[in-house]
Design a protein around this motif. Sequence first.
Motif, PDB file in Angstrom:
ATOM      1  N   LEU A  12       0.837  -1.189   0.000  1.00  0.00           N
ATOM      2  CA  LEU A  12       0.000   0.000   0.000  1.00  0.00           C
ATOM      3  C   LEU A  12       0.877   1.246   0.000  1.00  0.00           C
ATOM      4  O   LEU A  12       2.026   1.201   0.480  1.00  0.00           O
ATOM      5  N   PRO A  13       0.368   2.352  -0.493  1.00  0.00           N
ATOM      6  CA  PRO A  13       1.127   3.607  -0.378  1.00  0.00           C
ATOM      7  C   PRO A  13       1.499   3.865   1.076  1.00  0.00           C
ATOM      8  O   PRO A  13       0.686   3.643   1.983  1.00  0.00           O
ATOM      9  N   GLY A  14       2.727   4.314   1.276  1.00  0.00           N
ATOM     10  CA  GLY A  14       3.226   4.518   2.620  1.00  0.00           C
ATOM     11  C   GLY A  14       3.952   3.327   3.197  1.00  0.00           C
ATOM     12  O   GLY A  14       4.591   3.426   4.254  1.00  0.00           O
ATOM     13  N   GLY A  15       3.866   2.200   2.519  1.00  0.00           N
ATOM     14  CA  GLY A  15       4.513   0.987   2.992  1.00  0.00           C
ATOM     15  C   GLY A  15       5.998   0.942   2.703  1.00  0.00           C
ATOM     16  O   GLY A  15       6.565   1.876   2.134  1.00  0.00           O
ATOM     17  N   SER A  16       6.608  -0.174   3.099  1.00  0.00           N
ATOM     18  CA  SER A  16       8.053  -0.351   2.936  1.00  0.00           C
ATOM     19  C   SER A  16       8.363  -1.697   2.316  1.00  0.00           C
ATOM     20  O   SER A  16       7.609  -2.659   2.478  1.00  0.00           O
ATOM     21  N   LEU A  17       9.489  -1.741   1.642  1.00  0.00           N
ATOM     22  CA  LEU A  17      10.041  -2.981   1.119  1.00  0.00           C
ATOM     23  C   LEU A  17      11.555  -2.894   1.199  1.00  0.00           C
ATOM     24  O   LEU A  17      12.128  -1.798   1.130  1.00  0.00           O
ATOM     25  N   ARG A  18      12.187  -4.048   1.311  1.00  0.00           N
ATOM     26  CA  ARG A  18      13.646  -4.111   1.273  1.00  0.00           C
ATOM     27  C   ARG A  18      14.061  -5.038   0.152  1.00  0.00           C
ATOM     28  O   ARG A  18      13.752  -6.234   0.192  1.00  0.00           O
ATOM     29  N   LEU A  19      14.723  -4.490  -0.831  1.00  0.00           N
ATOM     30  CA  LEU A  19      15.210  -5.274  -1.958  1.00  0.00           C
ATOM     31  C   LEU A  19      16.635  -5.741  -1.681  1.00  0.00           C
ATOM     32  O   LEU A  19      17.414  -5.042  -1.041  1.00  0.00           O
ATOM     33  N   SER A  20      16.944  -6.917  -2.197  1.00  0.00           N
ATOM     34  CA  SER A  20      18.294  -7.467  -2.089  1.00  0.00           C
ATOM     35  C   SER A  20      18.834  -7.774  -3.472  1.00  0.00           C
ATOM     36  O   SER A  20      18.074  -8.171  -4.366  1.00  0.00           O
ATOM     37  N   CYS A  21      20.133  -7.611  -3.639  1.00  0.00           N
ATOM     38  CA  CYS A  21      20.792  -7.970  -4.889  1.00  0.00           C
ATOM     39  C   CYS A  21      21.988  -8.848  -4.532  1.00  0.00           C
ATOM     40  O   CYS A  21      23.008  -8.354  -4.057  1.00  0.00           O
ATOM     41  N   ALA A  22      21.819 -10.135  -4.733  1.00  0.00           N
ATOM     42  CA  ALA A  22      22.905 -11.078  -4.482  1.00  0.00           C
ATOM     43  C   ALA A  22      23.815 -11.102  -5.695  1.00  0.00           C
ATOM     44  O   ALA A  22      23.357 -11.333  -6.822  1.00  0.00           O
ATOM     45  N   VAL A  23      25.093 -10.841  -5.474  1.00  0.00           N
ATOM     46  CA  VAL A  23      26.046 -10.687  -6.569  1.00  0.00           C
ATOM     47  C   VAL A  23      27.083 -11.791  -6.531  1.00  0.00           C
ATOM     48  O   VAL A  23      27.615 -12.123  -5.464  1.00  0.00           O
ATOM     49  N   SER A  24      27.371 -12.355  -7.684  1.00  0.00           N
ATOM     50  CA  SER A  24      28.464 -13.319  -7.797  1.00  0.00           C
ATOM     51  C   SER A  24      29.297 -12.962  -9.018  1.00  0.00           C
ATOM     52  O   SER A  24      28.794 -12.394  -9.984  1.00  0.00           O
ATOM     53  N   GLY A  25      30.575 -13.266  -8.944  1.00  0.00           N
ATOM     54  CA  GLY A  25      31.471 -13.005 -10.058  1.00  0.00           C
ATOM     55  C   GLY A  25      32.273 -11.724  -9.939  1.00  0.00           C
ATOM     56  O   GLY A  25      33.253 -11.544 -10.648  1.00  0.00           O
ATOM     57  N   ILE A  26      31.826 -10.816  -9.091  1.00  0.00           N
ATOM     58  CA  ILE A  26      32.584  -9.594  -8.801  1.00  0.00           C
ATOM     59  C   ILE A  26      32.467  -9.317  -7.303  1.00  0.00           C
ATOM     60  O   ILE A  26      31.607  -9.887  -6.634  1.00  0.00           O
ATOM     61  N   PHE A  66      14.481   6.329   0.249  1.00  0.00           N
ATOM     62  CA  PHE A  66      15.205   5.101  -0.086  1.00  0.00           C
ATOM     63  C   PHE A  66      16.616   5.160   0.513  1.00  0.00           C
ATOM     64  O   PHE A  66      17.221   6.230   0.588  1.00  0.00           O
ATOM     65  N   THR A  67      17.119   3.996   0.896  1.00  0.00           N
ATOM     66  CA  THR A  67      18.473   3.896   1.419  1.00  0.00           C
ATOM     67  C   THR A  67      19.173   2.700   0.782  1.00  0.00           C
ATOM     68  O   THR A  67      18.680   1.565   0.884  1.00  0.00           O
ATOM     69  N   ILE A  68      20.304   2.954   0.139  1.00  0.00           N
ATOM     70  CA  ILE A  68      21.107   1.876  -0.442  1.00  0.00           C
ATOM     71  C   ILE A  68      22.220   1.529   0.531  1.00  0.00           C
ATOM     72  O   ILE A  68      22.780   2.405   1.190  1.00  0.00           O
ATOM     73  N   SER A  69      22.510   0.243   0.619  1.00  0.00           N
ATOM     74  CA  SER A  69      23.581  -0.209   1.503  1.00  0.00           C
ATOM     75  C   SER A  69      24.142  -1.510   0.937  1.00  0.00           C
ATOM     76  O   SER A  69      23.609  -2.054  -0.037  1.00  0.00           O
ATOM     77  N   ARG A  70      25.202  -1.985   1.555  1.00  0.00           N
ATOM     78  CA  ARG A  70      25.758  -3.268   1.108  1.00  0.00           C
ATOM     79  C   ARG A  70      26.310  -4.036   2.300  1.00  0.00           C
ATOM     80  O   ARG A  70      26.657  -3.454   3.329  1.00  0.00           O
ATOM     81  N   ASP A  71      26.360  -5.345   2.129  1.00  0.00           N
ATOM     82  CA  ASP A  71      26.957  -6.242   3.126  1.00  0.00           C
ATOM     83  C   ASP A  71      28.132  -6.910   2.426  1.00  0.00           C
ATOM     84  O   ASP A  71      27.938  -7.778   1.565  1.00  0.00           O
ATOM     85  N   ASN A  72      29.338  -6.495   2.771  1.00  0.00           N
ATOM     86  CA  ASN A  72      30.521  -7.012   2.087  1.00  0.00           C
ATOM     87  C   ASN A  72      30.699  -8.513   2.300  1.00  0.00           C
ATOM     88  O   ASN A  72      31.111  -9.236   1.402  1.00  0.00           O
ATOM     89  N   ALA A  73      30.372  -8.982   3.488  1.00  0.00           N
ATOM     90  CA  ALA A  73      30.529 -10.408   3.790  1.00  0.00           C
ATOM     91  C   ALA A  73      29.603 -11.267   2.929  1.00  0.00           C
ATOM     92  O   ALA A  73      29.966 -12.375   2.522  1.00  0.00           O
ATOM     93  N   TYR A  78      21.648  -3.791  -0.949  1.00  0.00           N
ATOM     94  CA  TYR A  78      20.259  -3.674  -0.519  1.00  0.00           C
ATOM     95  C   TYR A  78      19.681  -2.322  -0.923  1.00  0.00           C
ATOM     96  O   TYR A  78      20.407  -1.342  -1.112  1.00  0.00           O
ATOM     97  N   LEU A  79      18.359  -2.279  -1.018  1.00  0.00           N
ATOM     98  CA  LEU A  79      17.659  -1.015  -1.187  1.00  0.00           C
ATOM     99  C   LEU A  79      16.461  -1.025  -0.248  1.00  0.00           C
ATOM    100  O   LEU A  79      15.497  -1.771  -0.471  1.00  0.00           O
ATOM    101  N   GLN A  80      16.554  -0.249   0.821  1.00  0.00           N
ATOM    102  CA  GLN A  80      15.444  -0.082   1.745  1.00  0.00           C
ATOM    103  C   GLN A  80      14.554   1.022   1.205  1.00  0.00           C
ATOM    104  O   GLN A  80      15.026   2.141   0.997  1.00  0.00           O
ATOM    105  N   MET A  81      13.303   0.703   0.988  1.00  0.00           N
ATOM    106  CA  MET A  81      12.364   1.659   0.404  1.00  0.00           C
ATOM    107  C   MET A  81      11.242   1.911   1.399  1.00  0.00           C
ATOM    108  O   MET A  81      10.491   0.996   1.757  1.00  0.00           O
ATOM    109  N   ASP A  82      11.146   3.127   1.870  1.00  0.00           N
ATOM    110  CA  ASP A  82      10.115   3.534   2.827  1.00  0.00           C
ATOM    111  C   ASP A  82       9.212   4.593   2.205  1.00  0.00           C
ATOM    112  O   ASP A  82       9.559   5.204   1.197  1.00  0.00           O
TER     113      ASP A  82
END
Length: 113
Positions: A12-26, A66-73, A78-82
């Motif tokens: 719904l409008p006003g909601g949140s989602l957190r997207l993930s991008c799993a990367v391999s090869g780089i 929106f907030t972009i972040s990464r987990d090096n390990a 990630y993209l946190q969308m509020d």
Amino acid sequence: VQLQASGGGSVLPGGSLRLSCAVSGIIVRINVMGWYRQAPGRQRELVARISMMEITNYADSVKGRFTISRDNAKNTVYLQMDSLKPEDTGVYYCNIIGDTRSWGQGTQVTVSS
């Protein structure tokens, strides 16, 4: 190189989602990574980026929501969308800034009441 975006859905409008991008090869921490979106009938646009020094930049349309972040390990970006709005609807993709790879299927985000 594989870039697998996930985490989309319908909210719904006003909601949140957190997207993930799993990367391999780089290694994400030594690349500039970005999240893009393609709304229906529109060109793909860059909405957020994170540099090797973790400096972040955002499109004006998402700044402050929106907030972009990464987990090096986990080699994941990630993209946190509020405070989501209907105009945030689209397919979201991640990719390397300046060295674009295959876009893949992306992840669908639908914001609707």
